[in-house]
Design an enzyme around this catalytic site. Sequence first.
Site: not given
Length: 382
Positions: A28-29, A31-32, A52, A120, A144, A217
Amino acid sequence: MALDRTSDLNSLGFAKPPAETRVVVAMSGGVDSSVVAAMLAEEGYDVVGVTLQLYDHGAALAKKGACCAGLDIHDARRVAEEMGFPHYVLDYENIFRDAVIDEFADSYLAGATPVPCIRCNERVKFKDLLETARDLDADCMATGHYIQRKMGAAGAELHSAADAARDQSYFLFSTTPEQLSFLRFPLGHLASKAETRALAAKYGLPVADKPDSQDICFVPNGNYASVIEKLRPGAAEPGEIVDTSGRVLGHHEGVIHYTIGQRRGLGIGGLSDPLYVVRLDVDARRVVVGPKELLATRQVPVREINWLGEGAFTDQPEREISVKVRSTRPPREAILRPVSDTEAVVELLTPEEGVSPGQACVFYETGGTRILGGGWIWKGGA
């Protein structure tokens, strides 16, 4: 010679060396997922990162606190470059709109309180993305999410995360046994988010100090109503605020601005006792308010059930379980009574307030950590 002993399995559960095990990491970008990708790359796995693009991020490049935006795609790419594994960005905008956003808007207009993050996971990440991972000849897909996958007598099981404060089981109840066999959750055993950030610093990741995402999001600043008005122009029609006897107490600018259990922002001051939204009458464009005790619910009708427990869902007329009716609440003791293969009535032993259609009702093993499945609350309980 093939490896066949449990002790010879690699950390992802395969009887072959990490270098021969391909894992697609949903990035997702944040940290996890970045830590998951870095951890597996360091262990020597054949890592492929996939991010995505779920909505038009051009207008959201500067938006902070939300996942899946343009900056997040850039951050995921930087992590892949740092760790030396391939990274792909897939355009899922149309799929995401059809599978998640449109239903979110329609459910909200119908007076429900939807949870788009569950849809989602169910319809995009663990369906289309998972199929993409298979097309890439991956052995598994890792995310994550803070949840644990453990092997039981009948196969893979879902269990709550070790860190109750980070547990995401409420959002993953609809994961099917087939999907669970392919998924891995490497962070579920960590005791705290601090451990995750320490790992990010250890790997020298550029996102080590990146704030956690807070909003859905496509819903900036948590303002659901403004998004609905953009998706469905003219949806916010004015109407009346009434008490349970139908007495008009005030007026509103659209039912979409209210949720079950809401107290603030009603605009009907001057009353001696506090009032709460107890029902939304969409057809009559009425917001019905009443005292807090009217929010207490004991019988919760649930449908679209995904069962992850032992045996068939209808094998027993009733089961003692624990349930969550909101992501932020701890599991409460309940009785689960199947009505069909996909429907049930959940009796809460202690009434809950603010149970709303559109929310999930997630089933847990009483006194344990296993997730037994769950379903969707589809009408007001009693």
